[in-house]
Scaffold this motif. Structure first.
Motif, PDB file in Angstrom:
ATOM      1  N   SER A  59       0.805  -1.224   0.000  1.00 32.83           N
ATOM      2  CA  SER A  59       0.000   0.000   0.000  1.00 32.83           C
ATOM      3  C   SER A  59       0.839   1.275   0.000  1.00 32.83           C
ATOM      4  O   SER A  59       0.361   2.328  -0.420  1.00 32.83           O
ATOM      5  CB  SER A  59      -0.974   0.008   1.178  1.00 32.83           C
ATOM      6  OG  SER A  59      -0.301  -0.134   2.402  1.00 32.83           O
ATOM      7  N   GLU A 104       1.889   5.489   2.286  1.00 31.79           N
ATOM      8  CA  GLU A 104       0.447   5.257   2.175  1.00 31.79           C
ATOM      9  C   GLU A 104      -0.316   6.568   2.018  1.00 31.79           C
ATOM     10  O   GLU A 104      -1.322   6.631   1.304  1.00 31.79           O
ATOM     11  CB  GLU A 104      -0.051   4.528   3.428  1.00 31.79           C
ATOM     12  CG  GLU A 104       0.334   3.060   3.469  1.00 31.79           C
ATOM     13  CD  GLU A 104      -0.158   2.370   4.724  1.00 31.79           C
ATOM     14  OE1 GLU A 104      -0.401   1.158   4.662  1.00 31.79           O
ATOM     15  OE2 GLU A 104      -0.307   3.035   5.766  1.00 31.79           O
ATOM     16  N   GLU A 131      -3.725  -1.770  -2.494  1.00 27.33           N
ATOM     17  CA  GLU A 131      -3.880  -2.746  -1.411  1.00 27.33           C
ATOM     18  C   GLU A 131      -3.705  -4.172  -1.928  1.00 27.33           C
ATOM     19  O   GLU A 131      -3.221  -5.050  -1.214  1.00 27.33           O
ATOM     20  CB  GLU A 131      -5.248  -2.585  -0.744  1.00 27.33           C
ATOM     21  CG  GLU A 131      -5.349  -1.409   0.214  1.00 27.33           C
ATOM     22  CD  GLU A 131      -5.385  -0.074  -0.502  1.00 27.33           C
ATOM     23  OE1 GLU A 131      -5.799  -0.041  -1.691  1.00 27.33           O
ATOM     24  OE2 GLU A 131      -4.995   0.944   0.106  1.00 27.33           O
TER      25      GLU A 131
END
Length: 453
Positions: A95, A138, A371
């Motif tokens: 991620s 992220e 993801e």
């Protein structure tokens, strides 16, 4: 508090005693994997160029070079970080899209050796470094990743955090380190157009710049207080979409290092979902390159952005070619370091099969990324038979874990021809909390200096 201060507070407060056994053992696997990649890459020409440069520069003998001998902390970061990235077997976090090991670990090890620190201190610092860079990655991904190499940019923060932890900086100093890491964060993807050596410079400088930022912070060298969220800071300047909440969400209540993925194939991770599918089908149905008419890959757009290269002209470029990688694994049933050779690069069988590969973006996989790094593959044979396979989690992801014995086997494969004892080296790393880093690396330095030609 600014975001830098919150991350600094987390870094300062983290203690070895806070780490669950699972996290400690997993961190050792990260170190083992980094170490194997660094050893495997040390003789490559770009690494030798960096080694020659640091020898010309000179430097106090503080830290071990993976290429042999010792030099300054900064020089060791340059050589060791670059060396651990070049064979494309280093770890990856989905991620955040960061290879943290190749940036955080060489920085931490160089400092731990120079200051005679313990394995426990090293492990704790690495956990902190991974946590910080993953959260920043992220927050800015995936938009940041189109132009910027996250390992180079966000990884600089991780190197700074790990270094600050080992240097025992206070919260203010650690925030200074993060601020000055952020202003140095760089690394553009344009090198991919030429298959240039620049990718190794990215990790070298990310490790080096993080250490530099922390060492200056130790001397109370100040920095921008809002390097992340400021109006001319990292988020605004380097991402079209970002999420500040990712920085502090569950901070201190989880350990992101255990979200890490490990590579099994010696190529860009974006090639792995399709490679896993092709390997599965080839093994299940006894397929050979001779009876394949077409290989159709549906995946996420970043795969095309980074690895859509139907005519790679070097071994290194072939690792960033989805066409080559799936043809290689279809033909060899393997894609280890030993499979990426000049012979395979120019193999008529592999080149012929590459012409039968198509790569397309698919809405499902685009929506699931980053993801999930997935792909669906359809292989058509001469007799008209079609076989399909798909995955959301290539081998080595936490959801499709590579077990400890598999990681030790991978390590052994990476270093077996480097005149080291893989079993002994692995045993040392799995006992790291009980030794001084300087003792481990002094032995490594001796082995490197006395290895056979």
């Amino acid at each position: 508090m600014t975001l830098s201060e919150k991350l600094a507070e987390y870094t300062v407060q983290l203690k070895y005693e806070d780490l669950p056994l699972e996290v400690v053992e997993f961190t050792k696997i990260c170190i083992l994997d980094w170490y194997g990649s660094a050893i495997a890459g040390k003789d490559e020409k770009p690494i030798q160029s960096i080694k020659e440069l640091v020898e010309e520069w000179g430097g106090n003998e503080q830290s071990t070079l993976i290429t042999g001998g010792k030099s300054s902390i900064g020089n060791a970061c340059l050589v060791n970080a670059a060396s651990s990235h070049i064979v494309e077997l280093d770890d990856i976090h989905k991620s955040s899209i960061i290879h943290a090991g190749t940036v955080v670990i060489p920085a931490a090890i160089a400092i731990a050796e120079a200051y005679d620190l313990s394995g426990e201190e090293l492990i704790t610092a690495i956990v902190a470094g991974y946590e910080v860079c993953y959260r920043i990655g992220e927050a800015v991904s995936p938009s940041h990743y189109y132009y910027w190499h996250n390992t180079a940019t966000c990884g600089t923060f991780g190197s700074a955090a790990a270094s600050a932890k080992l240097l025992n900086l206070n919260v203010e100093q650690t925030a200074f380190a993060l601020g000055n890491a952020g202003t140095q964060a760089a690394g553009l993807w344009e090198f991919i157009e030429d298959g240039a050596n620049t990718k190794q410079l990215h990790t070298a400088k990310a490790a080096y710049n993080g250490v530099l930022a922390a060492m200056l912070a130790r001397k109370n060298f100040s920095s921008a207080s809002k390097i992340l969220e400021g109006r001319r800071g990292f988020f605004e300047s380097m991402s079209t979409e970002y999420n500040e909440e990712k920085i502090t969400e569950h901070l201190g209540k989880q350990f992101k290092i255990i979200e890490n993925s490990f590579k099994i194939h010696a190529s860009c991770r974006h090639t792995h979902p399709a490679m896993d599918c092709v390997l599965q089908l080839a093994q299940e149905h006894n397929l050979t390159h001779e009876n394949i008419v077409s290989i159709d890959i549906r995946t996420y757009q970043t795969v095309l952005n980074i690895t859509d290269n139907p005519q790679p002209d070097s071994i290194y470029a072939s690792k960033f070619s989805s066409q080559f990688c799936v043809a290689l694994i279809a033909a060899h049933k393997s894609a280890s370091l030993k499979d990426f050779t000049e012979e395979s690069l120019h193999s008529p069988a592999i080149r012929g099969l590459m012409d039968k590969v198509t790569v397309r973006a698919d809405p499902y996989y685009n929506g699931a990324y980053p993801e999930k790094w997935g792909a669906k593959v359809e292989i058509t044979l001469e007799n008209g038979m079609k076989y399909e396979a798909s995955t959301d989690y290539p081998k080595g992801d936490p959801e499709n874990r590579a077990e400890k014995d598999e990681m030790i086997a991978k390590f052994s494969n990476m270093v077996s021809d480097k005149v080291l004892s893989p079993d002994e080296e692995a045993a040392t790393i799995f006992n790291l909390e009980n030794i001084k880093i300087k003792n481990w690396l002094s032995k490594l330095s001796y082995n490197l200096a006395n290895q056979k030609a």
